[in-house]
Motif scaffolding. Structure first.
Motif: not given
Lengths: 167, 167
Positions: B20-25
Motif C-alpha cells: 500500500a505504498g502509493d496511497l495519498p495523504l
C-alpha cells in the motif's frame, strides 16, 4: 448512504464472526502505543496486535500534549502498562504547515483564534525525540524505562527507530 | 526481549508483505474516527478500514478535549474529512474511578496534582452525547452534518448508536 453507514455495515460483519468476547480490561502485552492519526498507519496490522493486546492512543502528528499525558497516566497507573511506543511517519501532514499560519487562517475565517497549539513540526525525528522528552519530563507517568520512538515509512511499510541520545 | 522488541519484529513481517505504498495523504473515505484507546477495540477490524481510509484518533475514554478538537480541525481543514464517528465501549476503565479520586491518589504519591482533567465518566451513553455536544460547540471544526456516536460491546463485538436527541 453515508460513509459512516457503510462502516457501520462493516461492523455487523465483524460482530458476526467475533470470538474475543472474554478479554480482560488491562492490555495483555502491557504496552501503550502513541501514533499519528494518519489513515495509512494501521497500528494493529503494523505491530501484529490482536484484540486485547495494547492501548492505542492517536492524534494529529502523534504528539505528546496534556491529553496524551492524561491517557498514558491512566494506562500505566490504572491498567498496568509498562512500555511506551511512539510512532510518527513519513509524508506527515504536520510537516506541511506552521502553527502561526494555520491558526491565522482560522482566525481570518472564524474571527476567533484557536486556544490550542496546532503542534506542527518541521523535522520528523526531532519531533519524535521531543515527544520522548515530554514523557520523560512528566511527573505523572510512573514507568519510563522503555519509551522508544519510531518513524513509519508510508511507502515501504517499515519502521525505523529514532535514538533519543543523538538529539 | 521486551514486548516492544517483539512488536518491532512483527512490523518487519508487515513490511515484507506491504503493498500500500502509493496511497495519498488525505483519507480516502473522508472520515475521522475518535475512539477509546482500549486494547479490545480494534478500530480497523471493527469498521473494515484498510490502510488509507480514515483518520483514527484515540485516547483514554474516547473523550473530546482540546487535543481532539485540534486533531479534528486539522483532519477536516487540511485533509478533507467530512464525517466524524465517535466510539466508546462497554466495560470502560473510565467508569471505574472519579477525577477527584484519581488526581488525589497521584497527589498523595507525587506531591503534585495533575494539571489536566482525568475525564472519568459514570454513564457511557451520556458521555457519548457529551462528546458530540463538545464537537458541535467547537468553532474551529467546520463540518458537523455527520457527527455520530456509538457504544462498542466488548463481549459481542457489536456497535450500538447513541442518539443525541434523547439526552
Amino acid at each position: 448512504m453515508s460513509v459512516t453507514d457503510q462502516l457501520i455495515a462493516n461492523s455487523e460483519r465483524y460482530a458476526a464472526s467475533f470470538d474475543a468476547g472474554d478479554l480482560p480490561l488491562p492490555p495483555a502485552r502491557g504496552v501503550a502505543v502513541l501514533a499519528c492519526m494518519d489513515a495509512r498507519l494501521n497500528v494493529y496490522g503494523l505491530l501484529g496486535l490482536r484484540e486485547g493486546d495494547a492501548h492505542v492512543i492517536r492524534n494529529a502528528g502523534g504528539v505528546v500534549t496534556a491529553g496524551e499525558r492524561r491517557s498514558l497516566a491512566i494506562s500505566q497507573r490504572l491498567l498496568g502498562t509498562r512500555e511506551i511506543i511512539l510512532i510518527h511517519h513519513t509524508d506527515c501532514g504536520m510537516l506541511t504547515f506552521t502553527d502561526d499560519g494555520f491558526k491565522n487562517d482560522i482566525y481570518q475565517e472564524v474571527g476567533v483564534k484557536p486556544d490550542w497549539s496546532a503542534e506542527a513540526f518541521q523535522d520528523l525525528e526531532a519531533d519524535v525525540r521531543q515527544s520522548i522528552r515530554r514523557i520523560q519530563a512528566d511527573p505523572f507517568i510512573p514507568h519510563k524505562d522503555s519509551v522508544r520512538g519510531f518513524v513509519y515509512d508510508v511507502t515501504t511499510g517499515g519502521l525505523s527507530e529514532v535514538k533519543p541520545e543523538t538529539a
